[in-house]
Design a protein around this motif. Sequence first.
Motif, PDB file in Angstrom:
ATOM      1  N   ALA A  81      -5.407   5.949  -0.678  1.00  0.00           N
ATOM      2  CA  ALA A  81      -4.144   5.252  -0.933  1.00  0.00           C
ATOM      3  C   ALA A  81      -4.199   4.482  -2.242  1.00  0.00           C
ATOM      4  O   ALA A  81      -5.279   4.251  -2.807  1.00  0.00           O
ATOM      5  CB  ALA A  81      -3.832   4.300   0.219  1.00  0.00           C
ATOM      6  N   HIS A  82      -3.020   4.087  -2.726  1.00  0.00           N
ATOM      7  CA  HIS A  82      -2.910   3.154  -3.839  1.00  0.00           C
ATOM      8  C   HIS A  82      -2.590   1.784  -3.242  1.00  0.00           C
ATOM      9  O   HIS A  82      -1.792   1.707  -2.308  1.00  0.00           O
ATOM     10  CB  HIS A  82      -1.753   3.521  -4.776  1.00  0.00           C
ATOM     11  N   VAL A  83      -3.218   0.720  -3.801  1.00  0.00           N
ATOM     12  CA  VAL A  83      -2.899  -0.632  -3.345  1.00  0.00           C
ATOM     13  C   VAL A  83      -2.446  -1.448  -4.554  1.00  0.00           C
ATOM     14  O   VAL A  83      -3.157  -1.523  -5.567  1.00  0.00           O
ATOM     15  CB  VAL A  83      -4.111  -1.297  -2.656  1.00  0.00           C
ATOM     16  N   ILE A 101       0.888  -1.174   0.000  1.00  0.00           N
ATOM     17  CA  ILE A 101       0.000   0.000   0.000  1.00  0.00           C
ATOM     18  C   ILE A 101       0.921   1.218   0.000  1.00  0.00           C
ATOM     19  O   ILE A 101       1.907   1.265   0.722  1.00  0.00           O
ATOM     20  CB  ILE A 101      -0.994  -0.014   1.191  1.00  0.00           C
ATOM     21  N   HIS A 102       0.640   2.175  -0.880  1.00  0.00           N
ATOM     22  CA  HIS A 102       1.523   3.337  -0.996  1.00  0.00           C
ATOM     23  C   HIS A 102       0.721   4.597  -1.304  1.00  0.00           C
ATOM     24  O   HIS A 102      -0.494   4.534  -1.469  1.00  0.00           O
ATOM     25  CB  HIS A 102       2.601   3.085  -2.057  1.00  0.00           C
ATOM     26  N   HIS A 103       1.452   5.710  -1.398  1.00  0.00           N
ATOM     27  CA  HIS A 103       0.847   7.034  -1.653  1.00  0.00           C
ATOM     28  C   HIS A 103      -0.351   7.279  -0.709  1.00  0.00           C
ATOM     29  O   HIS A 103      -1.469   7.569  -1.150  1.00  0.00           O
ATOM     30  CB  HIS A 103       0.402   7.141  -3.124  1.00  0.00           C
ATOM     31  N   ILE A 107      -9.592   3.807  -2.414  1.00  0.00           N
ATOM     32  CA  ILE A 107      -8.405   3.044  -2.795  1.00  0.00           C
ATOM     33  C   ILE A 107      -8.268   2.990  -4.319  1.00  0.00           C
ATOM     34  O   ILE A 107      -9.242   2.731  -5.026  1.00  0.00           O
ATOM     35  CB  ILE A 107      -8.497   1.588  -2.259  1.00  0.00           C
ATOM     36  N   GLN A 108      -7.055   3.240  -4.798  1.00  0.00           N
ATOM     37  CA  GLN A 108      -6.754   3.064  -6.226  1.00  0.00           C
ATOM     38  C   GLN A 108      -6.036   1.731  -6.404  1.00  0.00           C
ATOM     39  O   GLN A 108      -4.914   1.583  -5.945  1.00  0.00           O
ATOM     40  CB  GLN A 108      -5.873   4.219  -6.713  1.00  0.00           C
ATOM     41  N   PRO A 109      -6.677   0.724  -7.067  1.00  0.00           N
ATOM     42  CA  PRO A 109      -6.009  -0.561  -7.246  1.00  0.00           C
ATOM     43  C   PRO A 109      -4.991  -0.512  -8.393  1.00  0.00           C
ATOM     44  O   PRO A 109      -5.220   0.191  -9.385  1.00  0.00           O
ATOM     45  CB  PRO A 109      -7.164  -1.512  -7.595  1.00  0.00           C
ATOM     46  N   GLU A 110      -3.879  -1.245  -8.228  1.00  0.00           N
ATOM     47  CA  GLU A 110      -2.828  -1.212  -9.251  1.00  0.00           C
ATOM     48  C   GLU A 110      -2.253  -2.609  -9.473  1.00  0.00           C
ATOM     49  O   GLU A 110      -2.170  -3.415  -8.556  1.00  0.00           O
ATOM     50  CB  GLU A 110      -1.677  -0.295  -8.802  1.00  0.00           C
ATOM     51  N   PHE A 111      -1.837  -2.862 -10.742  1.00  0.00           N
ATOM     52  CA  PHE A 111      -1.081  -4.076 -11.061  1.00  0.00           C
ATOM     53  C   PHE A 111      -0.006  -3.690 -12.083  1.00  0.00           C
ATOM     54  O   PHE A 111      -0.330  -3.250 -13.192  1.00  0.00           O
ATOM     55  CB  PHE A 111      -2.011  -5.161 -11.629  1.00  0.00           C
ATOM     56  N   GLU A 167       3.451   1.768 -13.258  1.00  0.00           N
ATOM     57  CA  GLU A 167       4.705   2.438 -12.924  1.00  0.00           C
ATOM     58  C   GLU A 167       4.422   3.788 -12.295  1.00  0.00           C
ATOM     59  O   GLU A 167       4.142   4.757 -12.979  1.00  0.00           O
ATOM     60  CB  GLU A 167       5.573   2.578 -14.180  1.00  0.00           C
ATOM     61  N   ASP A 168       4.458   3.809 -10.974  1.00  0.00           N
ATOM     62  CA  ASP A 168       4.328   5.083 -10.260  1.00  0.00           C
ATOM     63  C   ASP A 168       5.124   4.958  -8.967  1.00  0.00           C
ATOM     64  O   ASP A 168       5.564   3.866  -8.615  1.00  0.00           O
ATOM     65  CB  ASP A 168       2.844   5.433 -10.037  1.00  0.00           C
ATOM     66  N   PRO A 169       5.390   6.048  -8.288  1.00  0.00           N
ATOM     67  CA  PRO A 169       6.216   5.958  -7.072  1.00  0.00           C
ATOM     68  C   PRO A 169       5.534   5.075  -6.029  1.00  0.00           C
ATOM     69  O   PRO A 169       4.342   5.248  -5.776  1.00  0.00           O
ATOM     70  CB  PRO A 169       6.294   7.409  -6.573  1.00  0.00           C
ATOM     71  N   LYS A 170       6.279   4.133  -5.468  1.00  0.00           N
ATOM     72  CA  LYS A 170       5.684   3.203  -4.502  1.00  0.00           C
ATOM     73  C   LYS A 170       6.024   3.579  -3.053  1.00  0.00           C
ATOM     74  O   LYS A 170       5.953   2.745  -2.154  1.00  0.00           O
ATOM     75  CB  LYS A 170       6.142   1.769  -4.786  1.00  0.00           C
ATOM     76  N   ASP A 171       6.413   4.823  -2.846  1.00  0.00           N
ATOM     77  CA  ASP A 171       6.694   5.268  -1.462  1.00  0.00           C
ATOM     78  C   ASP A 171       5.400   5.351  -0.675  1.00  0.00           C
ATOM     79  O   ASP A 171       4.339   5.663  -1.230  1.00  0.00           O
ATOM     80  CB  ASP A 171       7.335   6.658  -1.478  1.00  0.00           C
TER      81      ASP A 171
HETATM   82 ZN   LIG Z   1       0.476   3.906  -7.042  1.00  0.00          ZN
END
Ligand SMILES: [Zn+2]
Length: 284
Positions: free
Chosen positions: A233-235, A216-218, A268-272, A275-279
């Motif tokens: 958050a982004h997951v 989980i990031h951002h 929540i923004q789901p991702e697979f 390419e984005d910052p994972k901090d």
């Molecule tokens: Zn993200």
Amino acid sequence: MISIILNIIITVAQVVGGLISGSLSLLSDALHNFSDVLSLIISYIANKLSAREASVSKTFGYKRAEIIAAFINASSLIVIAIILIKEAVERYFNPQSIDSTMVIWLAILAIAGNGFSVLLMKADSKTNMNMRSAYLHLVTDMLASVAVLIGGLLMKYYQLFWIDSVLTAGIAIYLIVVGYDLLKSSFNVLMLFTPSDIVIKDIVEAVCEIEEIKNIHHIHIWQLNEKEVHLEAHVEFHKNISISEFDSILTKIEKVANDEFNINHINIQPEFNKEDPKDIIVQD
Ligand SMILES: [Zn+2]
């Protein structure tokens, strides 16, 4: 309501009495009472406003009205206190004679008024947290008036007029302590700071325990007002899961956030493989 009306009567009497008698401590006690009345009225209006419905132009409605009211209350309390301290210092080195009889009677009036409110609230204060804080506040108000009364007696029988400045400074310092707490907590909410009781590291760990989740990031955790806490958050997922699978995992995340962290709004923004910052905290 009764205690608001009583407070207004006491305040008006004390302001007039403070100006006529020349007693700064009476005036500062009055300003303190006045700020109480003002904050009760502002809270009441803000409460009404925040019940208004959201609209297309105001998607959050007026839910932050109370926070803005608290911020304005706290700022004005501190400004008033600083002016009082400045006046008290000037008076200390240049004492003026004061109509102490009037100070004594108005202090007694304030003690009686606040004492009556204290009695009214005593029963409720044992069950309701909000009433308890109002009750404790009124007790301290009463103690301030007791101090003014003692000062009035010392001025009347021993002509110790410097005591007026000392009491004023004492009341002003009390106002600053109360105001600072309120200013800090409302400022934190307005600045969208993470609520002080939530540790982001803990929520990251809790969410990552769900096995489909890679990270989980951002993250943003912020408060809309005292009641509503938001998490954005982004997951990122290990697999390219379907949207319906995401929905059931989202329910799990909501449960963790809700049960363990008292967060009641989640986005929540789901991702697979995106390419984005994972901090955890993304700068900019
Ligand atoms: Zn993200």
